[in-house]
Design a protein around this motif. Structure first.
Motif, PDB file in Angstrom:
ATOM      1  N   LEU C  72       0.818  -1.208   0.000  1.00 23.96           N
ATOM      2  CA  LEU C  72       0.000   0.000   0.000  1.00 23.96           C
ATOM      3  C   LEU C  72       0.855   1.262   0.000  1.00 23.96           C
ATOM      4  O   LEU C  72       0.607   2.196  -0.758  1.00 23.96           O
ATOM      5  CB  LEU C  72      -0.949   0.006   1.206  1.00 23.96           C
ATOM      6  N   SER C  75       2.355   1.747  -3.353  1.00 26.15           N
ATOM      7  CA  SER C  75       1.393   2.147  -4.372  1.00 26.15           C
ATOM      8  C   SER C  75       1.002   3.605  -4.196  1.00 26.15           C
ATOM      9  O   SER C  75       0.772   4.310  -5.177  1.00 26.15           O
ATOM     10  CB  SER C  75       0.162   1.251  -4.323  1.00 26.15           C
ATOM     11  N   LEU C  76       0.932   4.076  -2.955  1.00 25.99           N
ATOM     12  CA  LEU C  76       0.600   5.490  -2.741  1.00 25.99           C
ATOM     13  C   LEU C  76       1.618   6.378  -3.439  1.00 25.99           C
ATOM     14  O   LEU C  76       1.275   7.369  -4.083  1.00 25.99           O
ATOM     15  CB  LEU C  76       0.564   5.817  -1.246  1.00 25.99           C
ATOM     16  N   LEU C  79       1.054   6.070  -7.269  1.00 27.29           N
ATOM     17  CA  LEU C  79      -0.173   6.697  -7.745  1.00 27.29           C
ATOM     18  C   LEU C  79      -0.052   8.213  -7.780  1.00 27.29           C
ATOM     19  O   LEU C  79      -0.600   8.872  -8.647  1.00 27.29           O
ATOM     20  CB  LEU C  79      -1.342   6.296  -6.843  1.00 27.29           C
ATOM     21  N   ASN C 113      -1.096   1.782 -14.264  1.00 26.25           N
ATOM     22  CA  ASN C 113      -0.712   1.789 -12.858  1.00 26.25           C
ATOM     23  C   ASN C 113      -0.647   0.378 -12.300  1.00 26.25           C
ATOM     24  O   ASN C 113       0.239   0.037 -11.510  1.00 26.25           O
ATOM     25  CB  ASN C 113      -1.701   2.622 -12.034  1.00 26.25           C
ATOM     26  N   ILE C 156      -6.422  -1.669  -5.690  1.00 30.53           N
ATOM     27  CA  ILE C 156      -5.621  -0.504  -5.316  1.00 30.53           C
ATOM     28  C   ILE C 156      -5.347   0.367  -6.528  1.00 30.53           C
ATOM     29  O   ILE C 156      -5.486   1.594  -6.487  1.00 30.53           O
ATOM     30  CB  ILE C 156      -4.291  -0.944  -4.661  1.00 30.53           C
ATOM     31  N   GLY C 160      -7.232   3.779  -6.652  1.00 28.04           N
ATOM     32  CA  GLY C 160      -6.119   4.707  -6.488  1.00 28.04           C
ATOM     33  C   GLY C 160      -6.000   5.659  -7.659  1.00 28.04           C
ATOM     34  O   GLY C 160      -5.776   6.855  -7.478  1.00 28.04           O
ATOM     35  N   THR C 161      -6.142   5.128  -8.878  1.00 31.76           N
ATOM     36  CA  THR C 161      -6.100   6.000 -10.048  1.00 31.76           C
ATOM     37  C   THR C 161      -7.242   7.007  -9.983  1.00 31.76           C
ATOM     38  O   THR C 161      -7.064   8.195 -10.258  1.00 31.76           O
ATOM     39  CB  THR C 161      -6.219   5.178 -11.342  1.00 31.76           C
ATOM     40  N   SER C 164      -6.477   9.599  -7.342  1.00 38.90           N
ATOM     41  CA  SER C 164      -5.352  10.469  -7.658  1.00 38.90           C
ATOM     42  C   SER C 164      -5.752  11.485  -8.723  1.00 38.90           C
ATOM     43  O   SER C 164      -5.188  12.569  -8.788  1.00 38.90           O
ATOM     44  CB  SER C 164      -4.124   9.672  -8.089  1.00 38.90           C
ATOM     45  N   LEU C 177      -4.046  12.425  -1.150  1.00 44.29           N
ATOM     46  CA  LEU C 177      -4.323  11.114  -1.736  1.00 44.29           C
ATOM     47  C   LEU C 177      -4.340  10.042  -0.668  1.00 44.29           C
ATOM     48  O   LEU C 177      -5.220   9.186  -0.634  1.00 44.29           O
ATOM     49  CB  LEU C 177      -3.282  10.766  -2.810  1.00 44.29           C
ATOM     50  N   MET C 181      -7.420   7.790   0.314  1.00 49.21           N
ATOM     51  CA  MET C 181      -7.341   6.407  -0.131  1.00 49.21           C
ATOM     52  C   MET C 181      -7.409   5.397   1.003  1.00 49.21           C
ATOM     53  O   MET C 181      -8.055   4.361   0.865  1.00 49.21           O
ATOM     54  CB  MET C 181      -6.040   6.224  -0.897  1.00 49.21           C
ATOM     55  N   VAL C 185      -9.813   2.148   0.889  1.00 52.38           N
ATOM     56  CA  VAL C 185      -9.222   0.882   0.494  1.00 52.38           C
ATOM     57  C   VAL C 185      -9.175  -0.108   1.662  1.00 52.38           C
ATOM     58  O   VAL C 185      -8.850  -1.285   1.480  1.00 52.38           O
ATOM     59  CB  VAL C 185      -7.817   1.177  -0.098  1.00 52.38           C
TER      60      VAL C 185
END
Lengths: 249, 263, 238
Positions: C72, C75-76, C79, C113, C156, C160-161, C164, C177, C181, C185
């Motif tokens: 996570l 990915s943050l 993103l 992504n 995610i 996430g996309t 963002s 974000l 998120m 999530v």
């Protein structure tokens, strides 16, 4: 013998029809009751001091932005209901080049061409690069281009879908004399049959190129007329805030 | 000019009417809620908690408890109505959000935001009462059980909503993005509840609070509590909305004056 | 002449968008490198965090959680940068000028992504095992954890996309974000940790929980992706 004062076809299509367009940002009215019509093949120059709403208007015409009120009809289609139908017929050049720095000029054009669903994209891209005199730099990353070259690439991008309506937002800003000359000649080369709307602070050039002139101030239409009826002096005075409102008949 | 005056007068009348309704709702709601709480604490029978389900018969603290007479369960009469109403408010905010995306009006945005605000108040109320209950029952301040977890997530979602609003200046975008997020939040909350409930935690037991199958003695205060809370929420919502609308009116009048000044 | 009747093929547009993202990433390697480095940094921090645990410490009980926290956080970071190329030259506007449908832009961006996230996970997850699970007794069902990793990554990347894009031109973009998120999530995370944990532990009779968690994660993905698809045009236009 046809009457020289009439256009060759007896039917004049209106490419752009704006009626009572308003756009509010919070409490600020960027556009207030703007109305005008642009026939096919015309070149409309939009003038006005900063904050007059010129860019806002152009963005609405490009379907990037929605007005708060009013109607917009382009190419006989309601732009507010079906903007997606119009996008394929509009080309837009803003101050930003809207290209990807890390892609080559050719790759940029092919990318946009595919998004527009243009036929035979690769060849078309090459043709356009030749038209804007960038074919020798086709495979160079756009990041390496000068401002003038970026503008030309941007013009190529705007033409990849063979648009009927071309919108230009201060295209001459930041260009040196040579680049200006190139842009000028490009515009005159593609001019035939297409409808242009240009926002420019370059009064002489804007006036020289246009068939119609629109003068905005604080979101309102101060004047809209054929180019021959609005002189450069009138335009110049419009930029002096103390004179606005009463100078132009 | 008289048209504008008439319009203002009508507006004032409508406002007056709503204020009266709101205040009545608020008072009635408070009465019902008080009635609910008093009944709960003095008259409703003390309830036995359900058997701990999973894992079977093991509890934190080491002692095996299968059944227990719970005085603290009385908080249920307050906690559950508050929880339900907070959920209703989030759904209401999402409904207004959908309306906003359809009509792009400032009114729907304002109502959506106000629902969220009142919802925040109720969610915090839920969290506190839920936490007190947990503390009293299990002796700890926090347990990652489905309800508390879901309400914690819901709290975070509502706070995120307001952080998002603060981060965007332009009113149109602010309203649109808030609406979108309100919808996402309203979708996420029940999913959160469902998933935490359906997936057993290997450490923390899933606790059924025994709120099904209530005797009339329990049902009456409970239902009163729910209606009372709904009325209270409605009253607060209306009053807050009134406040916001008046504030916006003042602002727009100021802007108009400025414009007239300039001309 | 009315507006062009020809509608460009959606698939061609999707491929163009996706191809552009991948090509640019292969050229600049911005996202992959920063995400990869970040993952290693998080693992380093884990190293410090777990340095004082007794040798009898049951790493398996926290392994799934630690791994998903790693995914996570990484990915943050990724993103936040997913639209960096677009914001550079306002090329996002260039895309919006074309007749491409807004949800399609979402689909292409979410796909790219996802690909980048999976690419980083291919390196980060094995590294995690090497660093921390050397002495653990992995259950026989461990390979099954590929499934929650894929489902979780899809969710995610998708939501996430979407989020963002919301935070694109806002103040305090990166933090915002994360604030948006994490609560959204959370249910997905919960389900994936559960499934991964069961897979790693390989305890008899718990496989049912694995499949249930997987199903719930899948359900989350479907719902959130549908919501993102449907709401995307409101997030892009102005």
């Amino acid at each position: 013998m046809s009457d020289p004062t009439q256009s060759t076809s007896n039917v004049i299509t209106t490419d752009i029809a704006v009626h009572n367009l308003s756009k509010t940002f919070g409490t600020r009215k960027a556009l207030d009751g703007v109305s005008f019509e642009v026939p096919r093949g015309a070149f409309l120059s939009v003038f006005g001091p900063n904050g007059a709403g010129k860019t806002t208007l152009l963005r609405i015409l490009a379907t990037l932005s929605r007005p708060s009120r009013g109607t917009l009809t382009m190419l006989e289609t309601d732009a507010l209901q079906k903007p997606e139908d119009l996008r394929g017929s509009i080309g837009f050049i803003s101050h930003q080049p809207l290209v990807y720095g890390d892609l080559s000029a050719l790759e940029n054009l092919v990318f946009y061409g595919r998004l527009y669903g243009a036929d035979d994209v690769e060849n078309k891209a090459k043709e356009l690069l030749a038209l804007v005199e960038l074919d020798h730099r086709a495979n160079d990353a756009a990041r390496t281009f000068s401002r003038g070259m970026m503008q030309r690439l941007s013009l190529a991008r705007a033409l990849i879908n063979d648009p009927q309506i071309i919108l230009l937002d201060e295209p001459y800003s930041g260009l040196d004399p040579h680049a200006t000359f190139v842009l000028d000649s490009l515009i005159s080369r593609i001019r035939e049959g297409k409808t242009f709307v240009m926002v420019s602070h370059d009064l002489e050039r804007g006036h020289a190129l246009c068939t119609h002139a629109l003068l905005l101030d604080r979101g309102k239409v101060v004047a809209f007329d054929l180019a021959e009826n609005i002189g450069i002096e009138d335009l110049r005075k419009a930029y002096d805030p103390a004179m606005l409102g009463g100078v132009l008949s | 000019m008289s048209n504008a005056l008439e319009h203002s007068y009508n507006l004032a009348q409508t406002r007056q009417k709503w204020t009266t309704i709101a205040v009545i709702a608020l008072i009635l709601g408070l009465v019902l809620t008080t009635f609910d709480v008093i009944w709960a604490f003095f008259r409703a029978p003390i309830v036995a908690s359900d058997v701990v389900i999973d894992p079977p018969a093991v509890l934190e603290g080491g002692t095996v408890i299968t059944n227990q007479l719970l005085f603290s369960q009385k908080i249920f009469y307050f906690h559950v109505p508050v929880a339900i109403v907070s959920f209703v408010l989030i759904i209401a905010a999402a409904v207004y959000a959908v309306l906003h995306l359809m009509h792009h009006s400032a009114e729907t945005d304002l109502r959506s935001k106000t629902c969220m605000e009142v919802g925040l108040v109720f969610i915090i109320g839920t969290m506190i009462s839920g936490d007190l209950w947990t503390r009293h029952d299990w002796g700890v301040w926090w347990v990652w059980e489905p309800r508390l977890t879901t309400y914690f997530i819901l709290t975070l979602l509502v706070i995120a909503y307001f952080v998002l609003r603060t981060a965007i200046d332009e009113p149109e975008r602010k309203a649109r993005f808030s609406a979108v997020f309100a919808i996402i939040a309203a979708i996420d909350a029940p999913i959160s509840f469902g998933i935490t409930r359906l997936i057993p935690s290997s450490i923390h037991p899933v606790l059924e609070r025994g709120d099904s199958g209530m005797s009339p003695d329990m049902l009456i205060p409970f239902v009163c509590g729910i209606f009372g809370m709904l009325l209270v929420a409605f009253g607060i919502f209306r009053l807050r909305l009134l406040l916001q609308e008046q504030k916006l009116e003042v602002e727009s009048l100021k802007a108009r004056l400025e414009e007239l000044d300039r001309q | 002449m009315t507006a062009k009747a020809k509608a460009p093929g959606g698939w061609q547009q999707y491929c163009a968008l996706l191809g552009k993202d991948i090509r640019m990433e292969l050229r600049t390697r911005e996202m992959l490198v920063s995400m990869g480095v970040y993952a290693i940094l998080v693992l380093t921090i884990y190293g410090a965090a777990l340095s004082q645990t007794a040798s009898s410490f049951d790493i398996l009980s926290v392994a799934a959680g630690l791994m998903w926290a790693l995914i996570l956080f990484t990915s943050l970071l990724g993103l936040n940068r997913s639209f960096s190329h677009e914001t550079e030259n306002s090329s996002l506007e260039g895309i919006l000028l074309t007749p491409v449908s807004r949800p399609l832009v979402f689909a292409a961006k979410a796909t790219s992504n996802l690909i980048f996230l999976l690419a980083v996970e291919v390196i980060a997850v094995p590294l995690f095992f090497i660093f921390f699970m050397g002495q653990a007794e992995l259950g026989s069902t461990t390979p099954l954890m590929i499934l929650p990793i894929i489902l979780g990554s899809i969710g995610i990347a998708g939501i996430g996309t979407f989020l963002s894009t919301l935070t694109l031109n806002t103040r305090g973009r990166d933090v915002l974000l994360a604030i948006l998120m994490v609560p959204v999530v959370f249910p997905l995370l919960y389900a994936c940790v559960s499934a991964t944990s069961v897979a790693l532990l390989g305890i008899e009779g718990q496989i049912e929980i694995f499949w249930r968690s997987l199903l719930l994660a899948g359900g989350y993905d479907v719902i959130m992706l549908a919501a993102s698809w449907g709401l995307y045009e409101f997030v892009l236009g102005s």
